[in-house]
Design an enzyme around this catalytic site. Structure first.
Site, PDB file in Angstrom:
ATOM      1  N   HIS A  64       0.845  -1.211   0.000  1.00  0.00           N
ATOM      2  CA  HIS A  64       0.000   0.000   0.000  1.00  0.00           C
ATOM      3  C   HIS A  64       0.868   1.244   0.000  1.00  0.00           C
ATOM      4  O   HIS A  64       0.624   2.193  -0.745  1.00  0.00           O
ATOM      5  CB  HIS A  64      -0.880   0.045   1.268  1.00  0.00           C
ATOM      6  CG  HIS A  64      -1.956  -0.988   1.322  1.00  0.00           C
ATOM      7  ND1 HIS A  64      -2.196  -1.745   2.450  1.00  0.00           N
ATOM      8  CD2 HIS A  64      -2.882  -1.380   0.418  1.00  0.00           C
ATOM      9  CE1 HIS A  64      -3.214  -2.554   2.230  1.00  0.00           C
ATOM     10  NE2 HIS A  64      -3.655  -2.357   1.003  1.00  0.00           N
ATOM     11  N   ARG A  96      -2.478  -5.761  -8.211  1.00  0.00           N
ATOM     12  CA  ARG A  96      -1.494  -6.828  -7.997  1.00  0.00           C
ATOM     13  C   ARG A  96      -1.673  -7.907  -9.066  1.00  0.00           C
ATOM     14  O   ARG A  96      -2.112  -7.624 -10.153  1.00  0.00           O
ATOM     15  CB  ARG A  96      -1.645  -7.403  -6.587  1.00  0.00           C
ATOM     16  CG  ARG A  96      -1.334  -6.398  -5.486  1.00  0.00           C
ATOM     17  CD  ARG A  96      -1.762  -6.918  -4.149  1.00  0.00           C
ATOM     18  NE  ARG A  96      -3.202  -7.193  -4.156  1.00  0.00           N
ATOM     19  CZ  ARG A  96      -3.892  -7.615  -3.125  1.00  0.00           C
ATOM     20  NH1 ARG A  96      -3.287  -7.850  -1.984  1.00  0.00           N
ATOM     21  NH2 ARG A  96      -5.193  -7.817  -3.216  1.00  0.00           N
ATOM     22  N   SER A  98      -3.150  -7.564   3.075  1.00  0.00           N
ATOM     23  CA  SER A  98      -3.369  -7.376   4.511  1.00  0.00           C
ATOM     24  C   SER A  98      -3.803  -8.684   5.157  1.00  0.00           C
ATOM     25  O   SER A  98      -3.388  -9.004   6.275  1.00  0.00           O
ATOM     26  CB  SER A  98      -4.456  -6.323   4.752  1.00  0.00           C
ATOM     27  OG  SER A  98      -4.052  -5.091   4.240  1.00  0.00           O
TER      28      SER A  98
END
Ligand code: PNS
Length: 163
Positions: free
Chosen positions: A17, A92, A130
């Site tokens: 991020h 991604r 995450s």
């Protein structure tokens, strides 16, 4: 004045991020990082929205044109609220594409004045998420380098708290 909005749940912020924010900030006059409450995502976020805002604020303190704000409404409405005309997302591996493509299409349908632009993740962070970070930390693995140092501390404290 070109203001961008980089939205996400950021539970917690990863190095991936941060890399996207650091690469987007110089392309814009201002960049707002929008932290979604996302109460329903993956059984509910580990960190409160205020904690997530605080972690990102600390990680981006070296970027003078970046600010961090929580939001709980439609992304395009929040973009208007903060005066952003472009949504910046990180992209991604291929698995992200379908979901991101859908969100970009829907956001465009909701408000075609707000454009979505993608910044490709660098190979090092291509498979970082995450949720993977939380899973590794939960099982006692090292997340060194995967998240900023202060996020490691926050994760350690949070996991102790929740035991
Ligand atoms: O980090 P995430 O969880 O992939 O981010 C998803 C997020 C917060 C960008 C997305 O869920 C969102 O935009 N939420 C706000 C509500 C909204 O506008 N939904 C319609 C978008 S299709």
């Amino acid at each position: 004045m070109r203001r961008g909005l980089c939205p996400g749940t950021f539970d917690p912020m990863t190095s991936g991020h941060l890399d996207i924010i650091e690469r987007a900030a110089p392309l814009l006059d201002e960049l707002v990082v929008g932290v979604a409450f996302s109460p329903d995502k993956g059984g509910g976020p580990l960190f409160t929205v205020d904690e997530r805002v605080e972690l990102i604020t600390e990680a981006t303190s070296h970027l003078s044109n970046v600010s961090v704000r929580p939001f709980d409404n439609l992304l395009v409405d929040f973009a208007h609220e903060v005066g952003a005309t472009v949504i910046i997302k990180g992209l991604r591996a291929v698995t992200d594409f379908e979901r991101e493509f859908q969100m970009a299409q829907l956001n465009y349908r909701l408000d075609s004045r707000v454009e979505t632009m993608f910044i490709m993740a660098i190979p090092e962070y291509m498979y970082l998420s995450s949720s993977a970070v939380k899973e590794i930390a939960l099982h006692g693995g090292s997340v060194q380098g995967l998240v900023p140092a202060h996020v490691i501390e926050a994760l350690t404290d949070k996991l102790k708290e929740s035991r």
